[in-house]
Design an enzyme around this catalytic site. Structure first.
Site, short mmCIF file in Angstrom:
data_model
loop_
_atom_site.label_atom_id
_atom_site.label_comp_id
_atom_site.label_asym_id
_atom_site.label_seq_id
_atom_site.Cartn_x
_atom_site.Cartn_y
_atom_site.Cartn_z
N ARG A 158 -10.92 7.51 4.52
CA ARG A 158 -10.75 6.37 3.56
C ARG A 158 -12.07 5.67 3.07
O ARG A 158 -12.04 4.69 2.49
CB ARG A 158 -9.96 5.22 3.85
CG ARG A 158 -8.34 5.53 4.39
CD ARG A 158 -7.49 4.63 4.28
NE ARG A 158 -6.47 4.59 5.22
CZ ARG A 158 -5.26 5.58 5.40
NH1 ARG A 158 -5.52 6.53 4.33
NH2 ARG A 158 -4.48 5.32 6.30
N TYR B 11 -1.22 -9.29 16.38
CA TYR B 11 -0.09 -8.80 17.20
C TYR B 11 -0.03 -9.77 18.30
O TYR B 11 1.08 -9.44 19.11
CB TYR B 11 -0.68 -7.30 17.63
CG TYR B 11 -0.76 -6.56 16.20
CD1 TYR B 11 0.33 -6.10 15.60
CD2 TYR B 11 -2.12 -6.26 15.78
CE1 TYR B 11 0.01 -5.28 14.55
CE2 TYR B 11 -2.25 -5.44 14.60
CZ TYR B 11 -1.35 -4.91 13.92
OH TYR B 11 -1.31 -4.40 12.79
N LYS C 228 -11.18 -8.23 6.97
CA LYS C 228 -10.53 -7.31 8.20
C LYS C 228 -11.29 -5.99 8.60
O LYS C 228 -12.02 -5.37 7.43
CB LYS C 228 -9.05 -6.70 7.74
CG LYS C 228 -8.69 -5.50 8.12
CD LYS C 228 -7.36 -5.26 7.39
CE LYS C 228 -6.94 -3.76 7.91
NZ LYS C 228 -5.73 -3.24 7.16
N CYS D 54 0.93 -1.00 0.07
CA CYS D 54 0.12 0.01 -0.07
C CYS D 54 0.75 1.21 0.03
O CYS D 54 1.99 1.06 0.23
CB CYS D 54 -0.91 0.06 1.31
SG CYS D 54 -2.21 1.21 1.13
N LYS E 186 -12.28 -5.23 3.30
CA LYS E 186 -11.54 -4.34 4.19
C LYS E 186 -12.47 -3.22 4.56
O LYS E 186 -12.80 -2.31 3.65
CB LYS E 186 -10.26 -3.77 3.67
CG LYS E 186 -9.48 -2.71 4.66
CD LYS E 186 -8.29 -2.50 4.16
CE LYS E 186 -7.50 -1.50 4.93
NZ LYS E 186 -6.11 -1.05 4.46
N SER F 297 -5.16 -3.67 14.80
CA SER F 297 -4.60 -2.90 16.00
C SER F 297 -5.58 -2.56 17.05
O SER F 297 -5.36 -2.61 18.30
CB SER F 297 -3.67 -1.61 15.60
OG SER F 297 -4.51 -0.87 14.79
C1 PBG Z 1 -2.59 0.01 5.02
C2 PBG Z 1 -3.07 -0.90 6.23
C3 PBG Z 1 -3.71 -0.35 7.34
C4 PBG Z 1 -3.80 -1.43 8.20
C5 PBG Z 1 -3.23 -2.57 7.51
N1 PBG Z 1 -2.90 -2.03 6.31
C6 PBG Z 1 -4.46 0.85 7.66
C7 PBG Z 1 -5.33 1.65 7.15
O1 PBG Z 1 -5.92 0.97 6.27
O2 PBG Z 1 -5.72 2.80 7.75
C8 PBG Z 1 -4.41 -1.52 9.55
C9 PBG Z 1 -3.78 -2.46 10.35
C10 PBG Z 1 -4.08 -2.57 12.06
O3 PBG Z 1 -4.96 -1.66 12.37
O4 PBG Z 1 -3.73 -3.39 12.59
N2 PBG Z 1 -3.73 0.60 4.20
#
Ligand code: PBG
Length: 326
Positions: A215, A311, A246, A118, A193, A272
């Site tokens: 986003r 994690y 996700k 990304c 996602k 996260s």
């Molecule tokens: C990149 C990406 C993101 C995450 C994984 N790849 C961030 C987003 O979309 O803002 C999030 C992973 C997480 O929160 O553990 N696009």
């Protein structure tokens, strides 16, 4: 009349024998953050217990995980400098590319290295693609993603994982990789996602919060379930080899439906915010963090995930090896 299931729960051995869900540390994927610099091993304030490495120290993170039986990793990079076009993502000597070379030199085929693909960690505006007239431009972004995938594959990536949600990413990557001799490099698509509040701590760790807007124009609305299914099927049609749902916890229904519908390996990403919620509540003594970790991970596999990006990978592998779960 005695209830039969009660007898199946009468001893620990019986309970274990009759478990419907089995876990293995082979099915865990551990995210690793790599930033520019030398000799960096630093704690991540927004994700207590997680560490950020530089390309020369990342081996330590991998070794610690390998010792517990975790051998798959998802790499994220934080460049020294960000720019409009996210050029750090596809620099041949970029942080992830350097980390891949070091890791492959040390661990070879003992590890599976998956690269998050990304631009958002590399762009000054924090969006996942090139900006034109205030909007992310899908078609200007695709060639940069292909360039990124090629530089990652050349540096040793075993799997590339596009996470930016641009349309036609998978087919563009497949053609780009095939054309340069990487026919064997699988694509793990972040097919479903959702635009989610649970990415907060990650964006802090990766410095990738969008500098304007959000986003929502490219990530999914969490009111939608069928959209997830058609996006997964579209990515499969385009040539995806594995796919990701996700966040995980808020989307167990999507995991269950996708697992029923599609034969390809399904990875759930426990993001996260899911990690931070457990850590934060546990630090306030509101819940038993270890038990909550075990319960949520098992529920994700029970829903139908074949693998889990988490994690907590190391702690879960320990729980599995002690026989507490799995
Ligand atoms: C990149 C990406 C993101 C995450 C994984 N790849 C961030 C987003 O979309 O803002 C999030 C992973 C997480 O929160 O553990 N696009």
């Amino acid at each position: 009349m005695e209830v039969r299931t009660r007898r199946l729960r009468s001893s620990e051995a019986l309970r274990r024998l009759t478990r419907e869900t089995r876990l293995s540390s082979d099915a865990l994927i551990y995210p690793l953050f790599v930033r520019a610099g030398n000799n960096v091993v630093e704690d991540l304030p927004s994700m207590v217990g997680q560490t950020r490495f530089s390309p020369d120290t990342v081996n330590k993170g991998v070794e610690a995980a390998l010792d517990r039986g975790v051998r798959s990793f998802l790499l994220f990079g934080l460049p020294d400098e960000k720019d409009e076009a996210g050029s750090g993502a596809y620099a041949p000597d970029g942080v992830v590319q350097e980390a891949l070379r070091n890791l492959k030199r040390s661990f070879g085929q003992d590890v599976c290295l998956i690269t998050d693909l990304c631009l958002c960690e590399y762009t000054s505006h924090g969006h996942c693609g090139v900006i034109k007239e205030g909007q992310v431009d899908n078609d200007l972004t695709l060639p940069l993603l292909v360039q990124t995938a090629l530089s990652q594959a050349e540096a040793g990536a075993d799997i590339v994982a596009p996470s930016g949600m641009m349309d036609l990413t998978v087919v563009s990557l497949r053609e780009g990789l095939d054309g340069q001799g990487f026919k064997g490099t699988p694509i793990m698509s972040y097919a479903a996602k959702y635009a989610s509040a649970f990415y907060g701590p990650f964006r802090d760790a990766a410095g990738s919060a969008p500098q304007f807007g959000d986003r929502k124009s490219y990530q999914m609305d969490y009111h939608n379930a069928k959209e997830a299914l058609w996006r997964i099927s579209a990515d499969i049609e385009e040539g995806a080899d594995l796919f990701i749902v996700k966040p995980a916890l808020a989307n167990l229904d999507i995991i269950a439906r996708a697992a029923d519908e599609f034969a390809l390996p399904l990875a759930a990403y426990s993001v996260s915010g899911e990690y931070a919620m457990i850590q934060a509540a546990a630090s306030l003594d509101l819940i038993d963090g270890y038990k909550a970790m075990c319960e949520t991970a098992v529920s994700i596999f029970r829903a139908g995930a074949n693998m889990l990006i988490t994690y907590f990978a190391i702690e879960l592998a320990e729980a599995i090896s002690r026989g507490e779960i799995g």
